[in-house]
Design a protein around this motif. Structure first.
Motif, mmCIF file in Angstrom:
data_model
loop_
_atom_site.group_PDB
_atom_site.id
_atom_site.type_symbol
_atom_site.label_atom_id
_atom_site.label_comp_id
_atom_site.label_asym_id
_atom_site.label_seq_id
_atom_site.Cartn_x
_atom_site.Cartn_y
_atom_site.Cartn_z
ATOM 1 N N ALA A 21 1.234 -4.061 -0.815
ATOM 2 C CA ALA A 21 2.251 -5.088 -1.027
ATOM 3 C C ALA A 21 1.725 -6.431 -0.531
ATOM 4 O O ALA A 21 1.199 -6.524 0.568
ATOM 5 N N PRO A 22 1.849 -7.455 -1.333
ATOM 6 C CA PRO A 22 1.289 -8.755 -0.932
ATOM 7 C C PRO A 22 1.958 -9.348 0.311
ATOM 8 O O PRO A 22 1.314 -10.043 1.080
ATOM 9 N N ALA A 23 3.191 -9.049 0.553
ATOM 10 C CA ALA A 23 3.887 -9.632 1.702
ATOM 11 C C ALA A 23 3.343 -9.099 3.021
ATOM 12 O O ALA A 23 3.303 -9.815 4.015
ATOM 13 N N SER A 24 2.922 -7.837 3.048
ATOM 14 C CA SER A 24 2.461 -7.262 4.313
ATOM 15 C C SER A 24 1.082 -7.770 4.717
ATOM 16 O O SER A 24 0.761 -7.794 5.898
ATOM 17 N N SER A 25 0.256 -8.180 3.770
ATOM 18 C CA SER A 25 -1.095 -8.617 4.121
ATOM 19 C C SER A 25 -1.104 -9.941 4.858
ATOM 20 O O SER A 25 -1.988 -10.191 5.663
ATOM 21 N N ALA A 26 -0.106 -10.782 4.628
ATOM 22 C CA ALA A 26 -0.101 -12.089 5.270
ATOM 23 C C ALA A 26 0.170 -12.014 6.768
ATOM 24 O O ALA A 26 -0.348 -12.805 7.533
ATOM 25 N N ALA B 279 10.018 13.151 10.905
ATOM 26 C CA ALA B 279 9.089 14.106 10.292
ATOM 27 C C ALA B 279 8.224 13.415 9.239
ATOM 28 O O ALA B 279 6.999 13.621 9.193
ATOM 29 N N THR B 280 8.836 12.574 8.421
ATOM 30 C CA THR B 280 8.083 11.827 7.412
ATOM 31 C C THR B 280 7.122 10.863 8.076
ATOM 32 O O THR B 280 5.984 10.703 7.625
ATOM 33 N N LEU B 281 7.577 10.228 9.141
ATOM 34 C CA LEU B 281 6.717 9.294 9.868
ATOM 35 C C LEU B 281 5.477 10.001 10.406
ATOM 36 O O LEU B 281 4.362 9.489 10.296
ATOM 37 N N LEU B 282 5.657 11.194 10.948
ATOM 38 C CA LEU B 282 4.506 11.946 11.464
ATOM 39 C C LEU B 282 3.558 12.363 10.345
ATOM 40 O O LEU B 282 2.336 12.302 10.510
ATOM 41 N N ARG B 283 4.105 12.777 9.198
ATOM 42 C CA ARG B 283 3.247 13.117 8.045
ATOM 43 C C ARG B 283 2.465 11.897 7.580
ATOM 44 O O ARG B 283 1.268 11.976 7.297
ATOM 45 N N GLU B 284 3.142 10.756 7.484
ATOM 46 C CA GLU B 284 2.480 9.509 7.082
ATOM 47 C C GLU B 284 1.385 9.133 8.082
ATOM 48 O O GLU B 284 0.302 8.712 7.690
ATOM 49 N N ALA B 285 1.676 9.282 9.356
ATOM 50 C CA ALA B 285 0.704 8.942 10.390
ATOM 51 C C ALA B 285 -0.534 9.825 10.283
ATOM 52 O O ALA B 285 -1.663 9.331 10.374
ATOM 53 N N ILE C 139 1.837 2.258 11.873
ATOM 54 C CA ILE C 139 1.658 2.812 10.530
ATOM 55 C C ILE C 139 2.225 1.842 9.501
ATOM 56 O O ILE C 139 3.398 1.464 9.595
ATOM 57 N N PRO C 140 1.423 1.424 8.526
ATOM 58 C CA PRO C 140 1.961 0.549 7.474
ATOM 59 C C PRO C 140 3.116 1.239 6.749
ATOM 60 O O PRO C 140 3.018 2.396 6.366
ATOM 61 N N GLY C 141 4.215 0.533 6.601
ATOM 62 C CA GLY C 141 5.399 1.095 5.962
ATOM 63 C C GLY C 141 6.271 1.895 6.906
ATOM 64 O O GLY C 141 7.308 2.415 6.511
ATOM 65 N N GLY C 142 5.901 1.998 8.175
ATOM 66 C CA GLY C 142 6.663 2.779 9.142
ATOM 67 C C GLY C 142 7.935 2.108 9.600
ATOM 68 O O GLY C 142 8.826 2.754 10.133
ATOM 69 N N ARG C 143 8.041 0.819 9.403
ATOM 70 C CA ARG C 143 9.237 0.084 9.830
ATOM 71 C C ARG C 143 10.436 0.359 8.939
ATOM 72 O O ARG C 143 11.550 0.007 9.301
ATOM 73 N N ASP C 144 10.212 0.945 7.791
ATOM 74 C CA ASP C 144 11.294 1.240 6.865
ATOM 75 C C ASP C 144 12.307 2.150 7.553
ATOM 76 O O ASP C 144 11.975 3.214 8.068
ATOM 77 N N THR D 78 0.360 3.390 1.797
ATOM 78 C CA THR D 78 -0.447 2.755 0.746
ATOM 79 C C THR D 78 0.333 1.630 0.085
ATOM 80 O O THR D 78 -0.215 0.558 -0.172
ATOM 81 N N ARG D 79 1.616 1.857 -0.160
ATOM 82 C CA ARG D 79 2.444 0.807 -0.766
ATOM 83 C C ARG D 79 2.579 -0.379 0.181
ATOM 84 O O ARG D 79 2.595 -1.531 -0.249
ATOM 85 N N ALA D 80 2.677 -0.095 1.470
ATOM 86 C CA ALA D 80 2.807 -1.179 2.442
ATOM 87 C C ALA D 80 1.534 -2.018 2.521
ATOM 88 O O ALA D 80 1.596 -3.235 2.698
#
Length: 179
Positions: A73-78, A143-149, A132-137, A68-70
């Motif tokens: 965030a205005p930078a990710s939409s561009a 495990a967190t990536l799978l929960r986010e997905a 997944i938005p924010g997955g590149r972090d 959601t944060r990703a």
């Protein structure tokens, strides 16, 4: 956090969608004031609805997830459209290279089954990070990536359901006007 199947989530999503679409329209009309009567193309409208729906979904979900944060965030939409194109191109290349490798596997490859499985998991994890938005972090573990997905997919499904209901309602109202 509101669950994607709750009435409050759907209501928040619709409210956020309407606000976001109105803001898109205002933004477009300000930039197109030099050309009077210039309408958005079908492609531009599609992108505006898609980005509005994504922002509305992320805002209705709340700030509990990284995706959601990703999105917000205005930078990710561009760069979202360019990033999706890169993902598709990269996936096409991988499929070709994997089929080529599997055809060559009979020539005495020394990789063990475990090593191949680890490589496959690593590749799929990297592909999931791209989708997944924010997955590149880098701080996101698997495990967190799978929960986010899972959370993202569940909310995408809710987004599709709500948009389908809106589409059906618009079609019904349009057909009743024509009668």
């Amino acid at each position: 956090m509101q669950g994607p199947s709750t009435k409050s989530f759907r209501q928040a999503f619709l409210e956020n969608l309407l606000v976001s679409l109105q803001l898109q329209q205002e933004h477009t009309s300000k930039h197109d004031s030099s050309s009077v009567g210039a309408a958005m193309s079908l492609h531009e409208r599609k992108l505006a609805v898609k980005s509005s729906a994504d922002v509305a979904m992320a805002a209705a979900r709340g700030a509990g997830a990284r995706w959601t944060r990703a999105i917000l965030a205005p930078a990710s939409s561009a760069c979202k459209v360019q990033r999706c194109r890169r993902i598709v191109i990269r996936c096409r290349g991988r499929k070709r290279s994997l089929t080529t490798r599997s055809a060559r596997a009979g020539d005495g490859g020394t990789s063990s089954g475990g090593e191949i499985a680890r490589r496959l998991v690593r590749r799929r994890t990297m592909a999931l990070r791209e989708v997944i938005p924010g997955g590149r972090d880098a701080a996101v573990d698997e495990a967190t990536l799978l929960r986010e997905a899972m959370d993202y997919v569940v909310h995408l499904r809710a987004q599709v359901d709500v948009l389908r209901q809106v589409s059906e309602a618009v079609q019904r109202s349009g057909s009743s006007i024509l009668q």
